[in-house]
Design a protein around this motif. Structure first.
Motif, PDB file in Angstrom:
ATOM      1  N   PHE A 102      -4.351  -2.953   2.403  1.00 48.41           N
ATOM      2  CA  PHE A 102      -3.420  -3.615   1.497  1.00 48.41           C
ATOM      3  C   PHE A 102      -3.892  -3.332   0.077  1.00 48.41           C
ATOM      4  O   PHE A 102      -5.089  -3.445  -0.213  1.00 48.41           O
ATOM      5  CB  PHE A 102      -3.407  -5.125   1.730  1.00 48.41           C
ATOM      6  CG  PHE A 102      -2.820  -5.533   3.050  1.00 48.41           C
ATOM      7  CD1 PHE A 102      -1.524  -6.028   3.122  1.00 48.41           C
ATOM      8  CD2 PHE A 102      -3.551  -5.434   4.221  1.00 48.41           C
ATOM      9  CE1 PHE A 102      -0.970  -6.408   4.337  1.00 48.41           C
ATOM     10  CE2 PHE A 102      -3.017  -5.812   5.438  1.00 48.41           C
ATOM     11  CZ  PHE A 102      -1.720  -6.299   5.493  1.00 48.41           C
ATOM     12  N   THR A 103      -2.964  -2.967  -0.806  1.00 51.48           N
ATOM     13  CA  THR A 103      -3.310  -2.741  -2.209  1.00 51.48           C
ATOM     14  C   THR A 103      -2.405  -3.580  -3.103  1.00 51.48           C
ATOM     15  O   THR A 103      -1.306  -3.982  -2.706  1.00 51.48           O
ATOM     16  CB  THR A 103      -3.190  -1.250  -2.593  1.00 51.48           C
ATOM     17  OG1 THR A 103      -1.858  -0.798  -2.338  1.00 51.48           O
ATOM     18  CG2 THR A 103      -4.196  -0.399  -1.821  1.00 51.48           C
ATOM     19  N   HIS A 111       2.110   3.285  -2.297  1.00 51.04           N
ATOM     20  CA  HIS A 111       3.348   2.747  -1.739  1.00 51.04           C
ATOM     21  C   HIS A 111       4.572   3.629  -1.986  1.00 51.04           C
ATOM     22  O   HIS A 111       5.704   3.192  -1.761  1.00 51.04           O
ATOM     23  CB  HIS A 111       3.606   1.343  -2.296  1.00 51.04           C
ATOM     24  CG  HIS A 111       2.528   0.375  -1.969  1.00 51.04           C
ATOM     25  ND1 HIS A 111       2.247  -0.017  -0.684  1.00 51.04           N
ATOM     26  CD2 HIS A 111       1.626  -0.258  -2.765  1.00 51.04           C
ATOM     27  CE1 HIS A 111       1.224  -0.862  -0.693  1.00 51.04           C
ATOM     28  NE2 HIS A 111       0.832  -1.019  -1.943  1.00 51.04           N
ATOM     29  N   GLY A 112       4.369   4.849  -2.461  1.00 49.01           N
ATOM     30  CA  GLY A 112       5.492   5.757  -2.654  1.00 49.01           C
ATOM     31  C   GLY A 112       6.174   5.662  -3.996  1.00 49.01           C
ATOM     32  O   GLY A 112       7.205   6.285  -4.211  1.00 49.01           O
ATOM     33  N   ASN A 113       5.615   4.884  -4.901  1.00 48.88           N
ATOM     34  CA  ASN A 113       6.188   4.743  -6.238  1.00 48.88           C
ATOM     35  C   ASN A 113       5.085   4.302  -7.205  1.00 48.88           C
ATOM     36  O   ASN A 113       3.927   4.212  -6.823  1.00 48.88           O
ATOM     37  CB  ASN A 113       7.346   3.741  -6.227  1.00 48.88           C
ATOM     38  CG  ASN A 113       6.939   2.399  -5.670  1.00 48.88           C
ATOM     39  OD1 ASN A 113       5.893   1.847  -6.029  1.00 48.88           O
ATOM     40  ND2 ASN A 113       7.748   1.837  -4.781  1.00 48.88           N
ATOM     41  N   LYS A 145       0.872  -3.969   2.295  1.00 53.23           N
ATOM     42  CA  LYS A 145       0.331  -3.014   3.262  1.00 53.23           C
ATOM     43  C   LYS A 145       0.699  -1.584   2.874  1.00 53.23           C
ATOM     44  O   LYS A 145       1.838  -1.309   2.500  1.00 53.23           O
ATOM     45  CB  LYS A 145       0.855  -3.336   4.658  1.00 53.23           C
ATOM     46  CG  LYS A 145       0.250  -2.478   5.743  1.00 53.23           C
ATOM     47  CD  LYS A 145       0.754  -2.934   7.104  1.00 53.23           C
ATOM     48  CE  LYS A 145       0.237  -2.055   8.199  1.00 53.23           C
ATOM     49  NZ  LYS A 145       0.762  -2.471   9.502  1.00 53.23           N
ATOM     50  N   VAL A 146      -0.261  -0.680   2.982  1.00 53.48           N
ATOM     51  CA  VAL A 146      -0.023   0.739   2.724  1.00 53.48           C
ATOM     52  C   VAL A 146       0.490   1.357   4.023  1.00 53.48           C
ATOM     53  O   VAL A 146      -0.282   1.715   4.916  1.00 53.48           O
ATOM     54  CB  VAL A 146      -1.302   1.447   2.224  1.00 53.48           C
ATOM     55  CG1 VAL A 146      -1.023   2.924   1.965  1.00 53.48           C
ATOM     56  CG2 VAL A 146      -1.832   0.779   0.958  1.00 53.48           C
ATOM     57  N   ASP A 147       1.809   1.457   4.130  1.00 57.26           N
ATOM     58  CA  ASP A 147       2.453   1.912   5.360  1.00 57.26           C
ATOM     59  C   ASP A 147       2.033   3.316   5.777  1.00 57.26           C
ATOM     60  O   ASP A 147       1.948   3.616   6.970  1.00 57.26           O
ATOM     61  CB  ASP A 147       3.967   1.848   5.229  1.00 57.26           C
ATOM     62  CG  ASP A 147       4.497   0.424   5.147  1.00 57.26           C
ATOM     63  OD1 ASP A 147       3.854  -0.490   5.706  1.00 57.26           O
ATOM     64  OD2 ASP A 147       5.547   0.222   4.527  1.00 57.26           O
ATOM     65  N   GLU A 149      -0.763   3.369   8.243  1.00 59.60           N
ATOM     66  CA  GLU A 149      -0.594   2.452   9.367  1.00 59.60           C
ATOM     67  C   GLU A 149      -1.251   2.940  10.658  1.00 59.60           C
ATOM     68  O   GLU A 149      -1.806   2.161  11.409  1.00 59.60           O
ATOM     69  CB  GLU A 149       0.898   2.190   9.619  1.00 59.60           C
ATOM     70  CG  GLU A 149       1.132   1.158  10.686  1.00 59.60           C
ATOM     71  CD  GLU A 149       2.584   0.737  10.774  1.00 59.60           C
ATOM     72  OE1 GLU A 149       2.836  -0.267  11.443  1.00 59.60           O
ATOM     73  OE2 GLU A 149       3.450   1.392  10.167  1.00 59.60           O
ATOM     74  N   ASN A 150      -1.219   4.224  10.923  1.00 56.99           N
ATOM     75  CA  ASN A 150      -1.793   4.763  12.154  1.00 56.99           C
ATOM     76  C   ASN A 150      -3.193   5.328  11.970  1.00 56.99           C
ATOM     77  O   ASN A 150      -3.684   6.075  12.811  1.00 56.99           O
ATOM     78  CB  ASN A 150      -0.866   5.839  12.734  1.00 56.99           C
ATOM     79  CG  ASN A 150       0.473   5.261  13.146  1.00 56.99           C
ATOM     80  OD1 ASN A 150       0.528   4.178  13.717  1.00 56.99           O
ATOM     81  ND2 ASN A 150       1.536   5.969  12.838  1.00 56.99           N
ATOM     82  N   VAL A 151      -3.832   4.969  10.849  1.00 53.85           N
ATOM     83  CA  VAL A 151      -5.174   5.445  10.541  1.00 53.85           C
ATOM     84  C   VAL A 151      -6.084   4.232  10.357  1.00 53.85           C
ATOM     85  O   VAL A 151      -5.744   3.325   9.602  1.00 53.85           O
ATOM     86  CB  VAL A 151      -5.186   6.285   9.241  1.00 53.85           C
ATOM     87  CG1 VAL A 151      -6.573   6.804   8.946  1.00 53.85           C
ATOM     88  CG2 VAL A 151      -4.173   7.412   9.312  1.00 53.85           C
TER      89      VAL A 151
END
Length: 107
Positions: A14-15, A26-28, A37-39, A42-44
């Motif tokens: 989470f940032t 977060h893409g922006n 949460k940094v989506d 998610e799988n790391v």
């Protein structure tokens, strides 16, 4: 450096804070006043992270997968270019060379 992060017991990231240059992942470049949460991670499973003034580093539990995002000037993200990245991107070098990382840092 005007941004913060938390790694949960399960390895989620989470940032929050200043999002300049996409350094929150977060893409922006939006500011986040609450932990988000940094989506992209998610799988790391992340074991540690480090923040520079305008970029972020996230090291996975496997010790070779390093993800970076933010301002890319002077090649500081490790992707072989100087491009801004607003979602954590894998640094291919360590995976390709099978180099295990002990510690990460910024300056």
């Amino acid at each position: 450096f005007r941004h913060s992060g938390v790694i949960t017991e399960s390895g989620e990231v989470f940032t929050f804070g200043s999002g300049d240059y996409g350094k929150l992942g977060h893409g922006n470049s939006s500011e986040r006043s609450t932990p988000t949460k940094v989506d992209a991670l998610e799988n790391v499973q992340i074991k540690t992270m480090n923040f520079g003034s305008n970029h972020s580093l996230f090291l996975a539990e496997d010790g070779i997968s390093l993800y970076t995002c933010g301002e890319g000037t002077k090649g500081k993200l490790g992707h072989g270019d100087v491009i801004e990245v607003n979602i954590p991107k894998l640094v291919d070098f360590f995976v390709q060379e099978n180099i295990e990382i002990k510690q990460i840092g910024t300056g």
